[in-house]
Scaffold this motif. Structure first.
Motif, PDB file in Angstrom:
ATOM      1  N   ASP A 169       0.801  -1.227   0.000  1.00  0.00           N
ATOM      2  CA  ASP A 169       0.000   0.000   0.000  1.00  0.00           C
ATOM      3  C   ASP A 169       0.836   1.280   0.000  1.00  0.00           C
ATOM      4  O   ASP A 169       0.350   2.348   0.390  1.00  0.00           O
ATOM      5  N   THR A 170       2.088   1.189  -0.440  1.00  0.00           N
ATOM      6  CA  THR A 170       2.926   2.388  -0.488  1.00  0.00           C
ATOM      7  C   THR A 170       3.346   2.751  -1.907  1.00  0.00           C
ATOM      8  O   THR A 170       3.841   3.852  -2.140  1.00  0.00           O
ATOM      9  N   GLU A 197       7.534  -4.498   6.793  1.00  0.00           N
ATOM     10  CA  GLU A 197       6.080  -4.425   6.981  1.00  0.00           C
ATOM     11  C   GLU A 197       5.733  -3.529   8.168  1.00  0.00           C
ATOM     12  O   GLU A 197       4.814  -2.697   8.093  1.00  0.00           O
ATOM     13  N   ALA A 200       6.405   0.128   7.254  1.00  0.00           N
ATOM     14  CA  ALA A 200       5.354   0.646   6.374  1.00  0.00           C
ATOM     15  C   ALA A 200       4.074   0.930   7.160  1.00  0.00           C
ATOM     16  O   ALA A 200       3.393   1.936   6.925  1.00  0.00           O
ATOM     17  N   MET A 201       3.743   0.060   8.120  1.00  0.00           N
ATOM     18  CA  MET A 201       2.556   0.286   8.951  1.00  0.00           C
ATOM     19  C   MET A 201       2.716   1.540   9.799  1.00  0.00           C
ATOM     20  O   MET A 201       1.783   2.342   9.941  1.00  0.00           O
ATOM     21  N   ALA A 203       4.594   4.130   9.115  1.00  0.00           N
ATOM     22  CA  ALA A 203       4.534   5.295   8.231  1.00  0.00           C
ATOM     23  C   ALA A 203       3.089   5.617   7.866  1.00  0.00           C
ATOM     24  O   ALA A 203       2.694   6.796   7.841  1.00  0.00           O
ATOM     25  N   ARG A 204       2.279   4.591   7.565  1.00  0.00           N
ATOM     26  CA  ARG A 204       0.879   4.825   7.202  1.00  0.00           C
ATOM     27  C   ARG A 204       0.096   5.403   8.378  1.00  0.00           C
ATOM     28  O   ARG A 204      -0.714   6.310   8.222  1.00  0.00           O
ATOM     29  N   THR A 205       0.359   4.872   9.589  1.00  0.00           N
ATOM     30  CA  THR A 205      -0.332   5.365  10.778  1.00  0.00           C
ATOM     31  C   THR A 205       0.004   6.820  11.030  1.00  0.00           C
ATOM     32  O   THR A 205      -0.862   7.644  11.348  1.00  0.00           O
ATOM     33  N   ASP A 207       0.946   8.999   8.808  1.00  0.00           N
ATOM     34  CA  ASP A 207       0.350   9.824   7.752  1.00  0.00           C
ATOM     35  C   ASP A 207      -1.129  10.077   8.040  1.00  0.00           C
ATOM     36  O   ASP A 207      -1.627  11.194   7.872  1.00  0.00           O
ATOM     37  N   VAL A 208      -1.819   9.043   8.496  1.00  0.00           N
ATOM     38  CA  VAL A 208      -3.240   9.194   8.811  1.00  0.00           C
ATOM     39  C   VAL A 208      -3.423  10.195   9.948  1.00  0.00           C
ATOM     40  O   VAL A 208      -4.298  11.065   9.915  1.00  0.00           O
ATOM     41  N   ARG A 211      -2.759  13.775   8.736  1.00  0.00           N
ATOM     42  CA  ARG A 211      -3.863  14.302   7.920  1.00  0.00           C
ATOM     43  C   ARG A 211      -5.103  14.594   8.766  1.00  0.00           C
ATOM     44  O   ARG A 211      -5.938  15.417   8.418  1.00  0.00           O
TER      45      ARG A 211
END
Length: 217
Positions: A169-170, A197, A200-201, A203-205, A207-208, A211
């Motif tokens: 998902d990146t 993994e 990446a998790m 980084a996504r957290t 970013d959320v 935002r």
């Protein structure tokens, strides 16, 4: 000289001790032993050792042939620092600054698996030679991939051992290269895939949360 030895030996009591004794008689200082595999009555271990002088691979094989059932699969110079925990350090740095998760990952990856450089490229790549998005200090700007990259972690042999780890998902894929030495073992691939993994998790957290207005302090 700091060397990494990959040794296949019988998976029985005393076999590891025999290898250690032979290395000791050669004046070798063992810094670290990592078990990579144990199956069908044999084990594959990586030794990180300080070897006097600058031995050739054939010399290493000849010296260890005194131990029955032992095979030296490979020997190559390494810059690893035994006794440290680079995987924990990686996660700590990503947690501290999640906005730099992927640059931190490519900087740390070579030390995690005894590689020479790492980079991320866009995934799926549009061509065999893909421009690096993030890269460690000695990685090339263009990353050459001789084979199509599958959507799952994979290792490649050949003259330049390589592993690829798609970051889910990146839109990125982590490439790790060992310019000298054996192909990456599946245990090394599993380790790198799990850490990537988690990164990446994280980084996504981050970013959320950014935002949503919950910026990390």
């Amino acid at each position: 000289m700091l060397i990494r030895l990959r040794v296949s030996l019988p998976d029985r009591p005393g076999a590891l001790g025999q290898v250690a004794r032979v290395l000791g008689t050669l004046g070798v200082d063992i810094h670290q032993v990592t078990v990579l595999d144990r199956e069908t009555g044999r084990a594959v271990d990586d030794f990180t050792v300080s070897w006097p002088g600058s031995p050739e691979v054939e010399e290493v094989r000849d010296r260890l042939s005194a131990v029955p059932g032992v095979t030296v699969e490979g020997a190559w110079p390494t810059r690893e620092a035994p006794g440290f925990a680079p995987d924990y350090d990686l996660l700590k740095h990503v947690m501290t600054d999640p906005g730099r998760a992927f640059p931190t990952l490519v900087d740390a990856a070579p030390h995690l698996v005894g590689a020479d450089w790492a980079a991320t490229i866009a995934f799926p790549p549009e061509a065999p030679g893909a421009k690096a998005v993030h890269r460690s200090w000695n990685a090339p700007e263009i990353v050459e991939t001789a084979e199509p990259i599958p959507p799952r972690p994979a290792v490649y042999g050949g003259a330049v051992p390589l592993m690829s780890v798609p970051l889910v998902d990146t839109g990125l894929c982590l490439i790790v290269v060992r310019t000298v030495g054996l192909a990456f073992h599946r245990a090394e691939l599993d380790k790198m895939a799990r850490l990537a993994e988690i990164v990446a998790m994280m980084a996504r957290t981050a970013d959320v949360r950014v935002r949503a207005g919950d910026v990390f302090r």
